[in-house]
Design a protein around this motif. Sequence first.
Motif, PDB file in Angstrom:
ATOM      1  N   GLU A   1      -4.090  -6.550  12.881  1.00  8.42           N
ATOM      2  CA  GLU A   1      -4.537  -7.029  14.191  1.00  8.42           C
ATOM      3  C   GLU A   1      -4.630  -8.547  14.123  1.00  8.42           C
ATOM      4  O   GLU A   1      -5.247  -9.085  13.192  1.00  8.42           O
ATOM      5  N   PHE A   2      -3.995  -9.243  15.062  1.00  8.84           N
ATOM      6  CA  PHE A   2      -4.077 -10.701  15.021  1.00  8.84           C
ATOM      7  C   PHE A   2      -4.212 -11.268  16.424  1.00  8.84           C
ATOM      8  O   PHE A   2      -3.739 -10.683  17.409  1.00  8.84           O
ATOM      9  N   ILE A   3      -4.881 -12.417  16.487  1.00  7.47           N
ATOM     10  CA  ILE A   3      -5.243 -13.040  17.757  1.00  7.47           C
ATOM     11  C   ILE A   3      -4.684 -14.454  17.790  1.00  7.47           C
ATOM     12  O   ILE A   3      -4.886 -15.238  16.860  1.00  7.47           O
ATOM     13  N   ASP A   4      -3.982 -14.779  18.848  1.00  5.57           N
ATOM     14  CA  ASP A   4      -3.513 -16.145  19.096  1.00  5.57           C
ATOM     15  C   ASP A   4      -4.698 -16.940  19.643  1.00  5.57           C
ATOM     16  O   ASP A   4      -5.182 -16.672  20.741  1.00  5.57           O
ATOM     17  N   LYS A   5      -5.193 -17.896  18.879  1.00  3.13           N
ATOM     18  CA  LYS A   5      -6.390 -18.626  19.282  1.00  3.13           C
ATOM     19  C   LYS A   5      -6.147 -19.510  20.503  1.00  3.13           C
ATOM     20  O   LYS A   5      -7.095 -19.860  21.209  1.00  3.13           O
ATOM     21  N   GLN A   6      -4.884 -19.882  20.754  1.00  2.00           N
ATOM     22  CA  GLN A   6      -4.592 -20.702  21.919  1.00  2.00           C
ATOM     23  C   GLN A   6      -4.619 -19.867  23.203  1.00  2.00           C
ATOM     24  O   GLN A   6      -5.143 -20.297  24.217  1.00  2.00           O
ATOM     25  N   THR A   7      -4.022 -18.681  23.163  1.00  2.00           N
ATOM     26  CA  THR A   7      -3.908 -17.857  24.375  1.00  2.00           C
ATOM     27  C   THR A   7      -4.932 -16.730  24.425  1.00  2.00           C
ATOM     28  O   THR A   7      -5.082 -16.081  25.465  1.00  2.00           O
ATOM     29  N   GLN A   8      -5.582 -16.451  23.284  1.00  2.00           N
ATOM     30  CA  GLN A   8      -6.527 -15.340  23.137  1.00  2.00           C
ATOM     31  C   GLN A   8      -5.846 -13.973  23.249  1.00  2.00           C
ATOM     32  O   GLN A   8      -6.517 -12.945  23.384  1.00  2.00           O
ATOM     33  N   GLU A   9      -4.517 -13.961  23.179  1.00  2.00           N
ATOM     34  CA  GLU A   9      -3.804 -12.691  23.191  1.00  2.00           C
ATOM     35  C   GLU A   9      -4.007 -11.982  21.853  1.00  2.00           C
ATOM     36  O   GLU A   9      -3.849 -12.576  20.785  1.00  2.00           O
ATOM     37  N   THR A  10      -4.338 -10.694  21.912  1.00  2.00           N
ATOM     38  CA  THR A  10      -4.509  -9.880  20.709  1.00  2.00           C
ATOM     39  C   THR A  10      -3.307  -8.946  20.568  1.00  2.00           C
ATOM     40  O   THR A  10      -2.907  -8.283  21.527  1.00  2.00           O
ATOM     41  N   ARG A  11      -2.733  -8.922  19.386  1.00  2.00           N
ATOM     42  CA  ARG A  11      -1.584  -8.066  19.120  1.00  2.00           C
ATOM     43  C   ARG A  11      -1.856  -7.202  17.893  1.00  2.00           C
ATOM     44  O   ARG A  11      -2.699  -7.535  17.053  1.00  2.00           O
ATOM     45  N   ARG A  12      -1.112  -6.116  17.818  1.00  4.36           N
ATOM     46  CA  ARG A  12      -1.257  -5.189  16.688  1.00  4.36           C
ATOM     47  C   ARG A  12       0.132  -4.813  16.196  1.00  4.36           C
ATOM     48  O   ARG A  12       1.033  -4.520  16.988  1.00  4.36           O
ATOM     49  N   VAL A  13       0.303  -4.834  14.865  1.00  3.05           N
ATOM     50  CA  VAL A  13       1.557  -4.418  14.243  1.00  3.05           C
ATOM     51  C   VAL A  13       1.258  -3.253  13.308  1.00  3.05           C
ATOM     52  O   VAL A  13       0.541  -3.405  12.312  1.00  3.05           O
ATOM     53  N   ASP A  14       1.764  -2.077  13.654  1.00  2.00           N
ATOM     54  CA  ASP A  14       1.599  -0.900  12.793  1.00  2.00           C
ATOM     55  C   ASP A  14       2.599  -0.967  11.636  1.00  2.00           C
ATOM     56  O   ASP A  14       3.746  -1.399  11.804  1.00  2.00           O
ATOM     57  N   VAL A  15       2.167  -0.536  10.463  1.00  2.00           N
ATOM     58  CA  VAL A  15       3.027  -0.614   9.277  1.00  2.00           C
ATOM     59  C   VAL A  15       2.976   0.699   8.503  1.00  2.00           C
ATOM     60  O   VAL A  15       1.988   1.442   8.558  1.00  2.00           O
ATOM     61  N   GLY A  16       4.063   0.969   7.789  1.00  2.00           N
ATOM     62  CA  GLY A  16       4.069   2.074   6.847  1.00  2.00           C
ATOM     63  C   GLY A  16       3.617   1.583   5.483  1.00  2.00           C
ATOM     64  O   GLY A  16       3.373   0.392   5.278  1.00  2.00           O
ATOM     65  N   GLY A  17       3.507   2.482   4.557  1.00  2.00           N
ATOM     66  CA  GLY A  17       3.070   2.110   3.214  1.00  2.00           C
ATOM     67  C   GLY A  17       3.983   2.715   2.160  1.00  2.00           C
ATOM     68  O   GLY A  17       4.847   3.539   2.448  1.00  2.00           O
ATOM     69  N   GLU A  18       3.791   2.265   0.932  1.00  2.00           N
ATOM     70  CA  GLU A  18       4.578   2.773  -0.193  1.00  2.00           C
ATOM     71  C   GLU A  18       3.683   2.828  -1.419  1.00  2.00           C
ATOM     72  O   GLU A  18       2.988   1.858  -1.740  1.00  2.00           O
ATOM     73  N   VAL A  19       3.689   3.960  -2.103  1.00  5.99           N
ATOM     74  CA  VAL A  19       2.881   4.114  -3.311  1.00  5.99           C
ATOM     75  C   VAL A  19       3.703   3.674  -4.516  1.00  5.99           C
ATOM     76  O   VAL A  19       4.833   4.128  -4.711  1.00  5.99           O
ATOM     77  N   PHE A  20       3.113   2.787  -5.308  1.00  8.72           N
ATOM     78  CA  PHE A  20       3.738   2.398  -6.575  1.00  8.72           C
ATOM     79  C   PHE A  20       2.824   2.853  -7.709  1.00  8.72           C
ATOM     80  O   PHE A  20       1.621   2.564  -7.709  1.00  8.72           O
ATOM     81  N   GLU A  21       3.410   3.563  -8.674  1.00  7.40           N
ATOM     82  CA  GLU A  21       2.648   4.033  -9.831  1.00  7.40           C
ATOM     83  C   GLU A  21       3.094   3.271 -11.057  1.00  7.40           C
ATOM     84  O   GLU A  21       4.257   3.313 -11.451  1.00  7.40           O
ATOM     85  N   SER A  22       2.158   2.548 -11.674  1.00  3.66           N
ATOM     86  CA  SER A  22       2.449   1.804 -12.894  1.00  3.66           C
ATOM     87  C   SER A  22       1.979   2.615 -14.091  1.00  3.66           C
ATOM     88  O   SER A  22       1.612   3.785 -13.969  1.00  3.66           O
ATOM     89  N   ARG A  23       1.956   1.989 -15.250  1.00  3.51           N
ATOM     90  CA  ARG A  23       1.564   2.697 -16.457  1.00  3.51           C
ATOM     91  C   ARG A  23       0.078   3.014 -16.484  1.00  3.51           C
ATOM     92  O   ARG A  23      -0.361   3.908 -17.194  1.00  3.51           O
ATOM     93  N   GLY A  24      -0.726   2.282 -15.669  1.00  3.78           N
ATOM     94  CA  GLY A  24      -2.176   2.462 -15.720  1.00  3.78           C
ATOM     95  C   GLY A  24      -2.793   3.107 -14.503  1.00  3.78           C
ATOM     96  O   GLY A  24      -3.970   3.470 -14.521  1.00  3.78           O
ATOM     97  N   GLY A  25      -2.036   3.246 -13.432  1.00  2.35           N
ATOM     98  CA  GLY A  25      -2.599   3.811 -12.212  1.00  2.35           C
ATOM     99  C   GLY A  25      -1.615   3.682 -11.075  1.00  2.35           C
ATOM    100  O   GLY A  25      -0.442   3.363 -11.274  1.00  2.35           O
ATOM    101  N   LYS A  26      -2.086   3.922  -9.871  1.00  3.78           N
ATOM    102  CA  LYS A  26      -1.206   3.813  -8.711  1.00  3.78           C
ATOM    103  C   LYS A  26      -1.963   3.214  -7.547  1.00  3.78           C
ATOM    104  O   LYS A  26      -3.201   3.225  -7.501  1.00  3.78           O
ATOM    105  N   ALA A  27      -1.187   2.680  -6.603  1.00  7.32           N
ATOM    106  CA  ALA A  27      -1.781   2.041  -5.437  1.00  7.32           C
ATOM    107  C   ALA A  27      -0.802   2.122  -4.281  1.00  7.32           C
ATOM    108  O   ALA A  27       0.424   2.157  -4.484  1.00  7.32           O
TER     109      ALA A  27
END
Length: 453
Positions: free
Chosen positions: A75-101
């Motif tokens: 969620e981000f807001i243009d401080k000049q115009t006060q317009e609020t926008r939202r960008v939906d995103v997907g995710g990706e799981v990465f598993e390393s040798r010690g855990g995952k995120a």
Amino acid sequence: MVRLSLLLLLSALALIALLVWCISRWDVWFGNSPEAPYKTADVPERVMLTFGDTCELNRNISWMCGESVSPAFVEFIDKQTQETRRVDVGGEVFESRGGKAAYYVARLRNLEAGHTYRYRVSSGGKWSEWYEFSLQPSEEKDFSFIYIGDVQDSLGGITGQFLRKTLAHNPDASFLVCGGDLIEQPNHAYWNEAFQSMDSIRQTLPILTVTGNHDYLKGIIAELERRFSLTHSYYLDSMEGVNQVFTIRYKDMQLFCLDSNREFFHLYTQRNWLERKLEASKAKWKVVVLHHPLYSIQGKDNNLIQRWMFDGLIREHKVDAVLQGHEHAYARMTNHLDNGTPTTPIYTVSHCSPKNYRIEFDELFDRFGSGSRYYQKLRTAGDTLFITAVDACTQTLYDSLFIVKNSQATRLTDAARRLPETIRFTPTPGNKKDAAFAKRIEEYKRRRHAVNR
């Protein structure tokens, strides 16, 4: 017959000695320290603002949250115009040798020059803090950025202090560039160290990083983990095959980022990419960033493949500066015309690490520094590009030059002739390599004194 038997015996002993030596060095060459088990918090962390693509106004925001993908957005807001926008995103799981995120990348587009934006990220209903970034007005053509070489900080290190002090001394910097080896090892603890060092900087100022050898997992063929690109997310859309390459045009400068750690055939792919991008570039100023110095300060025979691949293109297309790291000292080399006149490209080696390496003092180079940490500032002002180096420990000017480029000619001026060179080194008693380095330092100092008298 006796002579043949003796020869065979000596050959066998030599092979045994070589085998023992290889075994003793195996972990150094190919071994990776174990990664301690970790659990990823279920709140957004490691928020990083980066460039998005070749457009200077686009931004990416990456972060990490939890161990499985959940609904996420910015969620981000243009401080000049006060317009609020939202960008939906997907995710990706990465598993390393010690855990995952789970990693997330939001691509912010159609931003306005000269505007300031507030933003926060959300994953699984959990929110980050609010952060803020500004875009330079379109009418402002001049800008500056900070370059640091290798960081490779120890756990609990003090690089964060240097970075914050550096940005406090350079509030006009538009972004930060790192020449690779931002981390000591590709594991969770060192990633945490890097993010803590950049805290309060990485959320507000774009970070542009090339790959270094310490970013790779060691092996007969080194491997770059996926979490590198998920963190430095501009690579996700700019890779050339498996090569981490990226270019961005910022005002009247274009930066070209290379991955100098790769094998010969991958470097050839990068060479072709660089040739296409340089040929297409209309930028006034061109800067190449890569980890391994094309002209090594640790030995003339180092990095020959990288030099053979890239240096001819760099000179042919009149690149202005080549920013490098890897060798844990400061050095600057100026190109010269056949008549001795200094000209571009300028090659620099720099680092901001607690580790300092022994170097050679090749006469090709104009200036050296050892025993401290350094950063560089590149600043454009009309027809002039200023390149300075600063001792990060004392925040004092260490090197300075400027390039004036117009339709008539390109002129380079070395403004550091009166600045003292500092070569700090304390040899370990009984260490032959240290003793040899100390001798090289004294020889270099005598040579420089003779030249400058």
